[in-house]
Design an enzyme around this catalytic site. Structure first.
Site, PDB file in Angstrom:
ATOM      1  N   ASP A 120      -2.409   2.792   7.406  1.00 47.70           N
ATOM      2  CA  ASP A 120      -2.808   2.917   6.712  1.00 47.70           C
ATOM      3  C   ASP A 120      -4.054   1.835   6.494  1.00 47.70           C
ATOM      4  O   ASP A 120      -3.272   0.734   5.821  1.00 47.70           O
ATOM      5  CB  ASP A 120      -1.711   3.584   4.858  1.00 47.70           C
ATOM      6  CG  ASP A 120      -2.609   4.413   4.216  1.00 47.70           C
ATOM      7  OD1 ASP A 120      -3.525   3.298   3.864  1.00 47.70           O
ATOM      8  OD2 ASP A 120      -2.061   4.845   3.466  1.00 47.70           O
TER       9      ASP A 120
ATOM     10  N   HIS B 107       4.943   2.208   2.596  1.00 47.69           N
ATOM     11  CA  HIS B 107       4.444   2.184   1.414  1.00 47.69           C
ATOM     12  C   HIS B 107       4.117   3.095   0.192  1.00 47.69           C
ATOM     13  O   HIS B 107       4.596   4.765   1.388  1.00 47.69           O
ATOM     14  CB  HIS B 107       2.340   1.587   1.970  1.00 47.69           C
ATOM     15  CG  HIS B 107       1.931   2.563   2.258  1.00 47.69           C
ATOM     16  ND1 HIS B 107       1.173   3.915   1.512  1.00 47.69           N
ATOM     17  CD2 HIS B 107       2.108   2.877   4.015  1.00 47.69           C
ATOM     18  CE1 HIS B 107       0.984   4.247   2.911  1.00 47.69           C
ATOM     19  NE2 HIS B 107       1.104   3.874   3.819  1.00 47.69           N
TER      20      HIS B 107
HETATM   21 CO    CO Z   1       1.659   5.106   5.349  1.00 47.88          CO
END
Ligand code: CO
Length: 208
Positions: free
Chosen positions: A43, A97
């Site tokens: 990400d 996350h």
């Molecule tokens: Co992620």
């Protein structure tokens, strides 16, 4: 984004580094001696070095969709082998996350082609913990809890490897599970109990 800007940024960065230390890149070229292996999500919002406040050379980094440690993935397994046996890191971190797209995708019933086998690993985490997860009515809370449980299971996958078991015995290497909260910027320590997990799974997974 204009790709040319990247090279302008790079020139600025070189100047800034050399202003602080004229031997900065010479020293960087001498080699690396990181103490931490970080396994995190790809990400773009979860920048490993930035969120930990560390400099180049301090952390060996591996990132993939949803910070997974699949047993058959040669990529992550090679990274663990090299970090533990050659770089001799003392800490392995799995950092997930909240609001992870990979975890979200695994929660949707949909055929996602080549992503299916990857996401299956996350669906398996859901199945292992479905009793706890099914009790959570709020969808966002359920999503966040799956992120945490996925980190926990990936830590267990790290502990299942022979390299990590040997390093734990020989030099007390340890494994950490963290979650980065994108909404606040906070890094949360899930306080994974390495010793307890190892003891719990050793009858089945002892390799070393
Ligand atoms: Co992620």
């Amino acid at each position: 984004m204009d790709i040319k800007q990247i090279f302008i940024n790079n020139e600025t960065w070189i100047k800034e580094k050399l202003k602080l230390d004229e031997h900065y890149f010479e020293n960087l070229a001498k080699g690396q001696n990181p103490d931490i292996l970080y396994i995190g999500c790809s990400d773009s919002r979860v920048t490993a070095e930035d969120l930990m406040g560390v400099q180049p050379g301090e952390v060996f980094v591996h990132r993939n969709i949803a910070n997974m440690v699949p047993n058959t993935d040669l990529n992550v397994m090679s990274v663990i082998n090299y970090a533990v046996n050659s770089l001799m890191v003392d800490h392995v971190v799995v950092c997930g996350h909240y609001y992870c797209g990979g975890v979200k995708a695994a929660m949707q019933p949909a055929d996602l082609g080549i992503l299916n086998p990857w996401l299956r690993n996350i669906r398996d985490v859901y199945r292992i913990h479905h009793e706890e997860l099914d009790r959570i009515e709020n969808e966002e809370e359920k999503y966040k809890r799956l992120v945490e449980l996925n980190v926990q299971e990936q830590c267990i996958n790290v502990i299942k490897t022979a390299d990590v078991q040997r390093a734990y015995r020989e030099r007390n290497m340890t494994v950490h599970g963290w979650v980065f909260d994108i909404k606040t910027g906070k890094l949360i320590d899930l306080k994974i109990d390495f010793g307890a997990i190892l003891k719990n799974i050793m009858s089945i997974y002892r390799l070393s």
